[in-house]
Design an enzyme around this catalytic site. Structure first.
Site, PDB file in Angstrom:
ATOM      1  N   HIS A  92       0.813  -1.206   0.000  1.00 32.21           N
ATOM      2  CA  HIS A  92       0.000   0.000   0.000  1.00 32.21           C
ATOM      3  C   HIS A  92       0.852   1.264   0.000  1.00 32.21           C
ATOM      4  O   HIS A  92       0.354   2.331  -0.367  1.00 32.21           O
ATOM      5  CB  HIS A  92      -0.949  -0.016   1.191  1.00 32.21           C
ATOM      6  CG  HIS A  92      -2.121  -0.917   0.989  1.00 32.21           C
ATOM      7  ND1 HIS A  92      -3.358  -0.662   1.527  1.00 32.21           N
ATOM      8  CD2 HIS A  92      -2.247  -2.085   0.299  1.00 32.21           C
ATOM      9  CE1 HIS A  92      -4.196  -1.626   1.180  1.00 32.21           C
ATOM     10  NE2 HIS A  92      -3.541  -2.508   0.440  1.00 32.21           N
ATOM     11  N   HIS A 282      -1.906 -12.835  -2.420  1.00 35.01           N
ATOM     12  CA  HIS A 282      -2.982 -13.515  -1.702  1.00 35.01           C
ATOM     13  C   HIS A 282      -2.637 -14.960  -1.368  1.00 35.01           C
ATOM     14  O   HIS A 282      -3.501 -15.703  -0.891  1.00 35.01           O
ATOM     15  CB  HIS A 282      -4.276 -13.422  -2.504  1.00 35.01           C
ATOM     16  CG  HIS A 282      -4.834 -12.036  -2.552  1.00 35.01           C
ATOM     17  ND1 HIS A 282      -6.012 -11.711  -3.178  1.00 35.01           N
ATOM     18  CD2 HIS A 282      -4.361 -10.865  -2.036  1.00 35.01           C
ATOM     19  CE1 HIS A 282      -6.234 -10.411  -3.053  1.00 35.01           C
ATOM     20  NE2 HIS A 282      -5.236  -9.881  -2.373  1.00 35.01           N
TER      21      HIS A 282
END
EC number: 1.11.1.21
Length: 744
Positions: A92, A282
């Site tokens: 992020h 993920h």
């Protein structure tokens, strides 16, 4: 309270109605003066690169590895491992980068400051950074927050069994929020109507750092697709990329795939890199949605002092561990969330999925018919087991017709996924660092990658005699001052201080795509003449150096013709890149759609020309005085695109005088618009009515805007001729050397 003392001040410094409140469309020059010495606590001679080189890098990595499994009671680690949290933190930080203007990214540690530290997509990352503080405190200024955030993500991957591609340091911290980045115009978190409602149909153009003002549109392009406003790369205010529940919360995997392609493409990732990043990222960890969002308090910037920089206080249960609320989604993808594996893709394709909702009420997916039950561990309770789950954006990799074959190939070939993810992750966290000359540290890969805009190694440098000889040949070539100056400017001014791309080094002005840009029409004649001079001189100087040298020689001549003997500093060392070293698609985003320094605009845009000029100046890292003196100098030198006479307020073009300012500030001239859109103007003699000059918005703003007029008055004064030349030369050299990181 009755006995409370009354404060003699109703407001303190900085409060009250601001100029921006009164005049919201006012040109904001403050973006040119960010990150000055006044906000920097470091000593003036502090050199971060030097400090980083003294760092015990392996000891730092060892400490970071130990932290991964050192779970703290105040914020327990999921599955006993902080790795997934730190991957998200690094992702992020880097993932705010966008190719449209090169802004965002991990390069200066902006995740510590507003608005990023309080974005809804960054919930709980305040905890991640606070977990790092003891290590940052230990190593002090030898490691910046910007580098530490990214390195921690890399170490997290390695600690969970993944082999990364490498890491390079060199990201120096800043000490205040960026004010130049346009994150969107929405006034509520997770709003997205404005960025789609404002988007233009193909071929128009809505760009740069400040929003355009125009009526709301439908947010659909001519093909009926969602059309995201440029230069944004996220679908909603406060998100990094896409809404994981699907576009506008609609759980449609195919529609989600389109959003993913748009947003990841806008941060420089192709389809294969996008699939690799999602599938690789993920493989680890989980999302958090243990309860309703109304249990979550204010973000860090709005939280009370007692929170000490923390935000999102959670009143659900314990507020941590198994009761954590971050995105509102409660998804764990694999049975080994702290170990690298290919299980994410296996689960994605091996199960059929049905829509369900998280405990917080968010759309997510579970295997049909109860399959996969009890295969996934609980993050905090060893007595509980779960089925794997997926996000709508995960299912996009299976149901999007372009992503599906890539994802299936990665499922069947785990080694290909591992390599693709390693490379895509490395690109993600280094994309805004610029050329390899800025990279530091022992883990820098040996392989040179095309997205890094590679350059050949420099050869022998020209001697002082060679430089003098080439300058003489240039000035005797018949090329005009205007041609030489405009060519050098076109070469150097592609630089973006945001992602450190572009600039004169490489001489890519002669290569695709730059040679075909509208802004560079007519430069082929100059380049051909300079190449001939270089060849006849025995190739003792690179074309990249010669382009800059020729422009600087022209500036010296123009100053001399104005009566000022001045030497323009020149430092050889530039090299010539090849077409094979130049990614045409990647460089296309550097095309100047507008360049007020040359009075050029490729098309009409909804953003005013003077705001486009300001945006360009900020990307060139210019101050307001530098912006002012450069425009005034380039105008009298005749450097306008296509030989336009707009703004050439002098009867001696090609001579470096302060005539631009003297004539702009002349009260004997009255200005009136000549176009309905107020883009073009003419200045008439107040007495005779005769037209004396023509100008653009970019020209007239230097007499209209109060701050720019004040600066113009400095350079237009009777005693300012020598200062004007001196300051112009200094600003010129700065632009010519913006990409010379070897000199810094």
């Amino acid at each position: 309270m009755a006995n409370e003392s009354k404060c003699p001040f109703h407001q303190t410094a900085g409060g009250g109605t601001s100029n921006r409140d009164w005049w919201p469309d006012q040109l904001n020059l403050k973006i040119l003066h960010q990150h000055s010495r006044k906000s920097d606590p470091m000593d003036p001679d502090f050199d971060y690169a030097k400090a980083f080189k003294s760092l015990d890098f392996q000891a730092l990595k060892k400490d970071l590895t130990a932290l991964m499994t050192d779970s703290q009671d105040w914020w327990p680690a999921d599955f006993g491992h902080y790795g997934p949290l730190f991957i998200r933190m690094a992702w992020h930080s880097a993932g705010t980068y966008r190719i449209g203007d090169g802004r965002g990214g991990a390069g200066s540690g902006q995740q510590r400051f507003a608005p990023l530290n309080s974005w809804p997509d960054n919930v709980s990352l305040d905890k991640a950074r606070r977990l790092l503080w003891p290590i940052k405190q230990k190593y002090g200024n030898k490691i910046s927050w910007a580098d530490l955030i990214v390195l921690t993500g890399n170490v997290a991957l390695e600690s969970m069994g993944f082999k990364t591609f490498g890491f390079s340091g060199g990201r120096a911290d800043v000490w205040e929020p960026d004010e130049d980045v346009y994150w969107g115009s929405e006034k509520v978190w997770l709003g997205g109507d404005t960025r789609y409602g404002k988007a233009e149909a193909p071929g128009k153009g809505d760009l740069v750092a400040e929003p355009a003002k125009r009526p709301q549109e439908q947010g659909r392009n001519l093909a009926g697709e969602r059309n995201l406003e440029n230069p944004l790369a996220a679908v909603q205010m406060g998100l990094i990329y896409v809404n994981p529940e699907g576009p506008e919360g609609n759980p449609d995997p195919v529609a989600s795939g389109k959003d993913i392609r748009d947003t990841f493409g806008r941060m420089a990732m192709n389809d294969e890199e996008t699939v690799a990043l999602i599938a690789g990222g993920h493989a680890f960890g989980k999302t958090h949605g243990a309860g309703p969002a109304d249990n979550v308090g204010a973000e860090p910037e709005a939280a009370g002092l007692e929170q000490q920089g923390f935000g999102w206080h959670n009143t659900f249960g314990t507020g941590k561990g198994g009761d954590t609320i971050t995105s509102g989604l409660e998804v764990t993808w694999t049975s080994t969330p702290t170990k690298w594996s290919n299980e994410y893709l296996n689960n994605l394709f091996n199960f059929e999925w049905e829509l369900t909702k998280s405990p917080a009420g968010a759309h997510q997916w579970r295997p049909k018919d109860g399959k996969g039950a009890n295969t996934v561990p609980d993050a905090h309770d060893t007595t509980k087991r779960h089925a794997p789950s997926m996000l709508t954006s995960d299912l996009a990799l299976r149901f999007d017709p372009i992503y599906e074959p890539i994802a299936r190939r990665f499922k069947d070939n785990p080694d290909q996924l591992a390599d693709a993810f390693a490379r895509a992750w490395y690109k993600l966290i280094h994309r805004d660092m610029g050329p390899l000359a800025r990279y530091l540290g022992p883990e820098m890969p040996n392989e040179e990658l095309l997205w890094q805009d590679p350059l050949p190694k420099a050869g022998p440098q020209p001697s002082e005699a060679d430089i003098a000889a080439h300058k003489a040949k240039v000035l005797a070539s018949g090329l005009s001052v205007a041609e030489l100056v405009s060519t050098a400017w076109a070469s150097a001014s592609t630089f973006r201080g945001s992602d450190k791309r572009g600039g004169a080094n490489g001489a890519r002005l002669r290569l695709a795509p730059q040679k075909d840009w509208a802004a560079n029409q007519g430069l082929d004649k100059v380049l051909a003449a300079l190449e001939k001079i270089r060849d006849e001189g025995g190739n003792k100087i690179s074309l990249a150096d010669l382009i800059v040298l020729a422009g600087s020689a022209a500036v010296e001549k123009a100053a001399k013709d104005a009566g000022h003997a001045i030497s323009v500093p020149f430092h050889p060392g530039r090299v010539d890149a090849s077409q094979a070293q130049t990614d045409v698609e990647s460089f296309a985003v550097l095309e100047p759609l507008a360049d007020g320094f040359r009075n050029f605009s490729k098309a009409r845009y909804s953003v005013k020309a003077e705001k486009l000029l300001l945006d360009k100046a900020q990307l060139l890292t210019l101050t307001a005085p530098e912006l002012t003196v450069l425009v005034g100098g380039l105008r009298v030198l005749g450097a306008n695109h296509g030989g336009s006479k707009e703004g050439v307020f002098t009867d001696k073009p090609g001579v470096l005088t302060n005539d631009f300012f003297r004539n702009l500030l002349d009260m004997g001239v009255e200005w009136k618009p000549t176009s309905a859109d107020n883009e073009h103007f003419e200045g008439r003699d107040r007495k005779t009515g005769a037209v004396k000059w023509t100008g653009s918005r970019v020209d007239l703003v230097f007499g209209s805007h109060a701050q720019l007029r004040a600066l113009s008055e400095v350079y237009g004064s009777g005693d300012a001729a020598a200062k004007f030349v001196k300051d112009f030369v200094a600003a010129w050299v700065k632009v010519m050397e913006l990409d010379r990181f070897d000199l810094k």
